[in-house]
Design an enzyme around this catalytic site. Structure first.
Site, mmCIF file in Angstrom:
data_model
loop_
_atom_site.group_PDB
_atom_site.id
_atom_site.type_symbol
_atom_site.label_atom_id
_atom_site.label_comp_id
_atom_site.label_asym_id
_atom_site.label_seq_id
_atom_site.Cartn_x
_atom_site.Cartn_y
_atom_site.Cartn_z
ATOM 1 N N GLU A 1 20.779 26.271 -2.069
ATOM 2 C CA GLU A 1 19.663 25.564 -1.437
ATOM 3 C C GLU A 1 18.346 25.989 -2.087
ATOM 4 O O GLU A 1 18.237 27.102 -2.622
ATOM 5 C CB GLU A 1 19.646 25.908 0.067
ATOM 6 C CG GLU A 1 18.523 25.219 0.827
ATOM 7 C CD GLU A 1 18.707 25.238 2.347
ATOM 8 O OE1 GLU A 1 19.615 25.942 2.834
ATOM 9 O OE2 GLU A 1 17.928 24.558 3.030
ATOM 10 N N ASN B 1 22.113 16.771 7.176
ATOM 11 C CA ASN B 1 22.532 18.155 7.428
ATOM 12 C C ASN B 1 21.976 18.608 8.769
ATOM 13 O O ASN B 1 20.797 18.383 9.065
ATOM 14 C CB ASN B 1 21.980 19.078 6.336
ATOM 15 C CG ASN B 1 22.124 20.554 6.703
ATOM 16 O OD1 ASN B 1 23.225 21.105 6.672
ATOM 17 N ND2 ASN B 1 21.029 21.198 7.092
ATOM 18 N N GLU B 2 22.808 19.215 9.568
ATOM 19 C CA GLU B 2 22.369 19.768 10.863
ATOM 20 C C GLU B 2 21.403 18.802 11.553
ATOM 21 O O GLU B 2 20.298 19.165 11.963
ATOM 22 C CB GLU B 2 21.737 21.160 10.693
ATOM 23 C CG GLU B 2 22.748 22.166 10.169
ATOM 24 C CD GLU B 2 22.362 23.636 10.331
ATOM 25 O OE1 GLU B 2 21.208 23.939 10.661
ATOM 26 O OE2 GLU B 2 23.250 24.488 10.126
ATOM 27 N N TYR C 1 27.978 30.776 11.454
ATOM 28 C CA TYR C 1 27.587 32.019 10.788
ATOM 29 C C TYR C 1 28.015 33.215 11.630
ATOM 30 O O TYR C 1 27.997 33.158 12.865
ATOM 31 C CB TYR C 1 26.061 32.070 10.617
ATOM 32 C CG TYR C 1 25.539 31.162 9.519
ATOM 33 C CD1 TYR C 1 25.534 31.578 8.194
ATOM 34 C CD2 TYR C 1 25.069 29.882 9.810
ATOM 35 C CE1 TYR C 1 25.050 30.756 7.176
ATOM 36 C CE2 TYR C 1 24.591 29.049 8.799
ATOM 37 C CZ TYR C 1 24.581 29.494 7.490
ATOM 38 O OH TYR C 1 24.111 28.686 6.485
ATOM 39 N N GLU D 1 28.962 25.562 5.824
ATOM 40 C CA GLU D 1 28.091 26.741 5.918
ATOM 41 C C GLU D 1 28.814 27.800 6.730
ATOM 42 O O GLU D 1 29.140 27.573 7.898
ATOM 43 C CB GLU D 1 26.739 26.391 6.543
ATOM 44 C CG GLU D 1 25.881 25.561 5.603
ATOM 45 C CD GLU D 1 24.450 25.346 6.099
ATOM 46 O OE1 GLU D 1 23.905 26.234 6.781
ATOM 47 O OE2 GLU D 1 23.898 24.284 5.779
HETATM 48 O O1 AHR Z 1 21.741 28.562 5.080
HETATM 49 C C1 AHR Z 1 20.488 28.608 5.706
HETATM 50 C C2 AHR Z 1 20.288 27.466 6.697
HETATM 51 O O2 AHR Z 1 21.193 27.607 7.745
HETATM 52 C C3 AHR Z 1 20.562 26.082 6.172
HETATM 53 O O3 AHR Z 1 19.472 25.538 5.508
HETATM 54 C C4 AHR Z 1 20.810 25.314 7.443
HETATM 55 O O4 AHR Z 1 21.640 24.201 7.233
HETATM 56 C C5 AHR Z 1 21.396 26.359 8.371
HETATM 57 O O5 AHR Z 1 20.773 26.359 9.591
#
Ligand code: AHR
Length: 500
Positions: free
Chosen positions: A25, A172-173, A248, A304
């Site tokens: 990114e 995205n998101e 995450y 992600e």
């Molecule tokens: O990876 C960092 C961020 O985490 C990304 O830009 C987003 O898609 C997610 O919230």
């Protein structure tokens, strides 16, 4: 002694190489400095791409790269990143540190990077602040060979032939940074946007990915699939080849995530416990997908994943730069084994992010580069790419320091490659206890077995002064007896065993 059972006769699906995918990114020092230094840099480069980084990533067999974001994707306007560099627009990267983005790395540069890496391309389009026309023209610019305004523009910018776009993310998101949409609204927008993501070349279809849920937002998964379906709750695959999932591993909470390097053994187990949550997410989201797509035509794309800690002290909080230890290696081992095990639905996964951001495989500082413990795990697991997942299980024990964060000490997955070799990746997650293991393989004679290992103390890391503290080595402790393979795994270790 722990037992690891493999049945070589039960094949459970192909392990797509894309399961070991990556994400880059415009965030912090991922693109600029990490991957791209420009042609005039004193750092050795080819067309602006760092030679050292490209060589390391090729060695690891990086299969697919996602770009340009993340949150950045939904404020990226691709036309700002083409044409002569001196006239490219400068913008503020509002999400990530408010720094100036000069757009010197754009579509041509990304495609050149993928060419050098020999990897597939995964482009993420802008739904949040972009238009249908803008998205449609981007696809035309990249993939149309004939005469058209966008194909002509690409040619005028020096690239005669179209590129191949393997994967295209439509937003995205979008439940958050990509527009704060509700699932039904997003799904209707998705239907419209994806209509104009055209397939220009016969026989080459772009794999379209809808924005899926954040973590355990099952309602998002259900509503998006429902909205993409016909009145009988079927047919979502006409519009989407894949749907994403983001999760995450955050050791504490989003307010105070915890340090990447300064953690207790209890923190270590808690981190791995939270990583294991990925399995519940996969199971539950797949169960919903099975309702709307019983024929398994839509892939789950975990684009992600990885650890997210507090940034390294003294670094820009918007740059998400963190160190990487053996704890991260274990997180990678757990997740990659899980993705293999669910490969009948998980078609791609992309760790966040490739270089200098979150759980990176590479860190750079000026002309220096280090390979992180996470890199070494990917390098051990590369042998699974395109193999057939084999049935496997472990009989072992629970470990941990706190009752609510107990985990199983071993994680494993097993595949067979095209030449009939069996590849076992197994990790001993214990912080301090070695583990004797007996591998029993049904339906295959064990002629030879060899192994390589990554092991160290849970805090061990590579630094720019000591870049090789954590590294893989050949493992000479395998014994083959009566068709079984026996070995003792040191505490905090990951192994790749090859059986022929
Ligand atoms: O990876 C960092 C961020 O985490 C990304 O830009 C987003 O898609 C997610 O919230």
């Amino acid at each position: 002694m722990a037992k690891l059972y493999v049945n070589a006769a039960v094949k459970k699906g192909k392990v797509n190489k894309e399961i070991q995918g990556h994400f880059s990114e415009h965030l912090g020092r991922c693109i600029y400095e990490g991957l791209y230094v420009g042609e005039n840099s004193p750092i050795p480069n080819t067309n602006g791409m760092r030679n050292d980084v490209v060589a390391a990533l090729k060695e690891m067999k990086l299969p697919v790269l996602r770009w340009p974001g993340g949150c950045f994707a939904d404020e990226y306007h691709w036309k700002d990143g083409i044409g002569p560099k001196e006239s490219r627009k400068k913008m503020i990267n509002t999400h990530w540190g408010g720094v100036v983005e000069d757009n010197s790395f754009g579509t041509h540069e990304f495609m050149e990077l993928c060419r050098q890496l020999g990897c597939e391309t995964y482009i993420n389009g802008n739904v949040g602040s972009g238009t249908v026309q803008e998205m449609s023209e981007w696809v035309e610019y990249m993939t149309f060979e004939g005469v058209s305004p966008m194909a002509d523009l690409r040619k005028a910018n020096g690239h005669e032939k179209p590129w191949k776009v393997n994967y295209f993310g439509v937003g995205n998101e979008n439940w958050g940074c990509g527009g704060n949409m509700r699932p039904e609204y997003y799904a209707n927008e998705y239907r419209r946007y994806q209509t104009f993501v055209r397939n220009y070349k016969s026989g080459e279809r772009i794999y379209k990915i809808a924005c899926g849920p954040n973590v355990d937002d099952y309602d998002w998964m259900k509503t998006v699939l429902e909205t993409l379906s016909d009145r009988n709750g079927r047919g979502a695959e006409r519009f989407a080849n894949g749907i994403s999932l983001h999760y995450y591993t955050v050791p504490e909470d989003w307010g105070k995530k915890g340090s990447a390097t300064d953690f207790t053994t209890a923190d270590y187990y808690k981190t791995l416990y939270k990583t294991n949550y990925m399995e519940a997410l996969l199971k539950n989201h797949i169960a919903i997908m099975d309702v709307y797509d019983p024929e398994n035509r839509i892939g789950l794309i975990v684009d992600e994943w990885g650890t997210w800690y507090d940034v390294e002290p003294g670094t820009n909080p918007g740059f998400l730069y963190q160190q990487n230890t053996m704890r991260d290696a274990m997180v990678a081992a757990v997740n990659l084994n899980l993705f293999n095990k669910y490969c009948s639905r998980v078609k791609m996964a992309n760790i966040a992010q490739l270089v200098n951001v979150l759980q990176s495989v590479i860190l750079t500082e000026g002309e220096k580069m280090i390979l992180t413990p996470t890199y070494h795990v990917f390098n051990l697991y590369k042998h699974h790419q395109e193999g057939q997942l084999l049935e496997s299980s472990v009989e072992t024990e629970e470990i941990g320091l706190e009752k609510e964060y107990m985990i199983q000490n071993l994680t494993e997955s097993v595949s067979m490659d095209a030449e009939g070799r069996i590849h076992i990746t197994v990790a001993n997650l214990s912080a301090d206890q070695s583990c004797p293991v007996e591998v029993k393989i049904a339906e295959k004679q064990v002629n030879t077995a060899r192994a390589e290992i990554l092991t160290n103390e849970i805090h061990a890391k590579n630094t720019f002064d000591e870049p090789n503290t954590v590294h893989t080595e050949a493992f000479d402790g395998l014994k083959t007896e009566n068709g079984s393979i026996c070995f003792t795994m040191p505490a905090c270790s990951v192994m790749h065993v090859v059986v022929e």
